[in-house]
Design a protein around this motif. Structure first.
Motif, short mmCIF file in Angstrom:
data_model
loop_
_atom_site.label_atom_id
_atom_site.label_comp_id
_atom_site.label_asym_id
_atom_site.label_seq_id
_atom_site.Cartn_x
_atom_site.Cartn_y
_atom_site.Cartn_z
N TYR A 76 0.77 -1.25 0.00
CA TYR A 76 0.00 0.00 0.00
C TYR A 76 0.79 1.29 0.00
O TYR A 76 0.61 2.14 -0.85
CB TYR A 76 -1.00 0.03 1.17
CG TYR A 76 -1.99 -1.08 1.11
CD1 TYR A 76 -2.83 -1.22 0.02
CD2 TYR A 76 -2.07 -2.01 2.12
CE1 TYR A 76 -3.74 -2.26 -0.07
CE2 TYR A 76 -2.97 -3.06 2.05
CZ TYR A 76 -3.81 -3.18 0.95
OH TYR A 76 -4.67 -4.20 0.86
N ASP A 77 1.65 1.48 0.99
CA ASP A 77 2.30 2.78 1.12
C ASP A 77 3.72 2.59 1.63
O ASP A 77 4.17 1.47 1.90
CB ASP A 77 1.50 3.69 2.07
CG ASP A 77 1.21 3.03 3.41
OD1 ASP A 77 2.01 2.18 3.85
OD2 ASP A 77 0.18 3.37 4.03
N GLY A 80 4.06 0.70 4.95
CA GLY A 80 3.90 -0.74 4.82
C GLY A 80 5.13 -1.41 4.25
O GLY A 80 5.54 -2.49 4.70
N TRP A 250 -10.85 -10.05 3.01
CA TRP A 250 -9.45 -9.66 2.87
C TRP A 250 -9.33 -8.38 2.05
O TRP A 250 -8.57 -7.48 2.39
CB TRP A 250 -8.68 -10.80 2.22
CG TRP A 250 -7.23 -10.55 1.97
CD1 TRP A 250 -6.20 -10.75 2.84
CD2 TRP A 250 -6.64 -10.07 0.75
NE1 TRP A 250 -5.00 -10.42 2.25
CE2 TRP A 250 -5.24 -10.00 0.97
CE3 TRP A 250 -7.14 -9.70 -0.49
CZ2 TRP A 250 -4.36 -9.57 -0.03
CZ3 TRP A 250 -6.27 -9.28 -1.47
CH2 TRP A 250 -4.89 -9.21 -1.24
N SER A 251 -10.09 -8.27 0.97
CA SER A 251 -10.00 -7.12 0.07
C SER A 251 -10.43 -5.82 0.73
O SER A 251 -9.99 -4.74 0.33
CB SER A 251 -10.86 -7.37 -1.18
OG SER A 251 -10.42 -8.52 -1.87
N SER A 252 -11.29 -5.92 1.74
CA SER A 252 -11.83 -4.71 2.38
C SER A 252 -10.99 -4.23 3.55
O SER A 252 -11.25 -3.15 4.10
CB SER A 252 -13.26 -4.98 2.86
OG SER A 252 -13.27 -5.96 3.89
N GLU A 253 -9.98 -5.00 3.96
CA GLU A 253 -9.20 -4.66 5.14
C GLU A 253 -7.98 -3.81 4.79
O GLU A 253 -7.53 -3.75 3.65
CB GLU A 253 -8.71 -5.95 5.82
CG GLU A 253 -9.81 -6.76 6.49
CD GLU A 253 -10.26 -6.15 7.80
OE1 GLU A 253 -9.59 -5.21 8.30
OE2 GLU A 253 -11.27 -6.62 8.35
N ASP A 254 -7.41 -3.15 5.84
CA ASP A 254 -6.13 -2.48 5.67
C ASP A 254 -5.02 -3.54 5.74
O ASP A 254 -5.28 -4.73 5.89
CB ASP A 254 -5.93 -1.39 6.72
CG ASP A 254 -5.95 -1.92 8.15
OD1 ASP A 254 -5.83 -3.14 8.36
OD2 ASP A 254 -6.08 -1.08 9.07
N ARG A 255 -3.74 -3.11 5.67
CA ARG A 255 -2.66 -4.08 5.61
C ARG A 255 -2.61 -4.96 6.86
O ARG A 255 -2.41 -6.18 6.76
CB ARG A 255 -1.33 -3.33 5.43
CG ARG A 255 -0.09 -4.19 5.33
CD ARG A 255 -0.12 -5.10 4.11
NE ARG A 255 -0.45 -6.47 4.49
CZ ARG A 255 -0.66 -7.46 3.65
NH1 ARG A 255 -0.62 -7.26 2.37
NH2 ARG A 255 -0.94 -8.67 4.08
N ASN A 256 -2.83 -4.37 8.04
CA ASN A 256 -2.81 -5.17 9.27
C ASN A 256 -3.94 -6.18 9.31
O ASN A 256 -3.76 -7.32 9.72
CB ASN A 256 -2.87 -4.25 10.49
CG ASN A 256 -1.58 -3.50 10.72
OD1 ASN A 256 -0.51 -3.94 10.32
ND2 ASN A 256 -1.67 -2.34 11.38
N LYS A 258 -5.47 -7.44 6.70
CA LYS A 258 -5.15 -8.46 5.70
C LYS A 258 -4.19 -9.50 6.26
O LYS A 258 -4.33 -10.71 6.04
CB LYS A 258 -4.55 -7.81 4.44
CG LYS A 258 -5.57 -7.20 3.47
CD LYS A 258 -4.84 -6.63 2.26
CE LYS A 258 -5.77 -6.37 1.10
NZ LYS A 258 -6.78 -5.36 1.36
#
Length: 316
Positions: A76-77, A80, A250-256, A258
């Motif tokens: 993501y960024d 991350g 999974w697709s709707s979560e942030d990195r943590n 996920k």
């Protein structure tokens, strides 16, 4: 030599040594461990370290190839990316493994374990890979031949169910092995990982036959299998499930978020349970086996002795 996987933590030494003293009477000769920031390097001298499992990046190929567009898809960024790799420069992979190599020599490890595999986070559910085993092997060779030079412990390459070294393909396995420049090299056969490459296996009896067949298909290369990770899975046809709900969540979560879903998925796929098959038959088919490691899940040191003893019953 029979060992078990254990990662020491501060404050556990006395309790560990009491348990280990009992297990030595059962034929246990040491541990396979991971060197990390959780414990100062000098503290490992207090433990009976026989093997070091080198740090593993499940996802690394895109970062190594400097395909930052794909890296950002997974992490993501900048935060991350830094949390995972600790740098934006691919040379961090070489630096990390070089330090691990030197640290392992300092604590006098007999062997090292290196994962030859790559999988992007989204692909652990779908197995729709946009990279091949030969790509993973070729890029791994660049790292391995740069890191492992000169004298050192035996370097064992472990199979995984993702693209890379699966130990299912004789030609690919030979291709990789012949191109590793490090002289003291071999393979480590992880039982649950090779079982996970065939989702139709329904029992340990079927797993025994499958593993024995794969050892046979490696032809002369099986004489270089110097190590084994003993562990089993639960035969619940887990991989035949429809993971559409997991993928949607999974697709709707942030990195943590996920990561938590990914971790739970991997624990279900490869839970490191007791292997309850015919281990004697499997081990007898490995003519040059040196290191047997029980890579088992236990909740705490209170359960370690019980789990190790139970697994040993299938070996002795």
């Amino acid at each position: 030599m029979i060992s078990f996987s254990f990662i020491p933590k501060n404050g556990e030494e006395e309790k560990f040594l009491k348990v280990y003293k009992k297990l030595k009477n059962e034929g246990i000769t040491g541990i396979e461990t991971i060197i990390g920031d959780h414990l100062p390097l000098e503290s490992y001298g207090k433990y009976p370290v026989k093997g070091v499992h080198l740090l593993y990046y499940p996802t690394w190929l895109e970062f190594w190839r400097e395909d930052m567009e794909k890296v950002k898809e997974d992490f993501y960024d900048d935060e991350g990316i830094l949390n995972y790799y600790r740098s934006f420069n691919k040379e961090i992979l070489l630096e990390t493994f070089k330090k691990q190599f030197e640290d392992a020599k300092k604590i006098k490890a007999k062997y090292l374990v290196f994962h030859v595999s790559h999988v992007r986070p989204k692909d652990i559910f779908t197995c729709n890979f946009d990279y091949t085993s030969i790509e993973v092997l070729d890029e791994t060779l660049k790292i391995v031949n740069e890191v492992f030079k000169g004298d050192g412990p035996l370097l064992l390459f472990e199979n995984l169910p993702w693209p890379g070294l699966t130990l299912k393909d004789y030609e690919l396995t030979k291709y990789f092995f012949e191109r590793v420049n490090y002289e003291k090299k071999g393979f480590l056969l992880d039982l649950s990982h090779i079982i996970c490459t065939e989702k139709n296996i329904k029992s340990f009896q079927e797993a025994d036959r499958y593993i024995l067949n794969k050892i046979k298909e490696l032809k002369e290369l099986n004489k270089f299998i110097y190590g084994v990770h003993i562990n089993g899975i639960e035969f619940k046809n887990y991989f035949e499930r429809d993971f559409s709900n997991e993928i949607k969540e999974w697709s709707s979560e942030d990195r943590n978020g996920k990561f938590k879903i990914e971790w739970e998925h991997m624990k279900n796929l490869d839970p490191h349970k007791i292997y309850r098959g015919n281990l004697k038959l499997i081990l007898n088919e490995l003519p040059n086996l040196k290191y047997i490691n029980l890579e088992l899940n236990f909740q705490s040191l209170d359960y370690l002795e019980e789990v190790v003893r139970e697994q040993l019953n299938y070996i002795k």
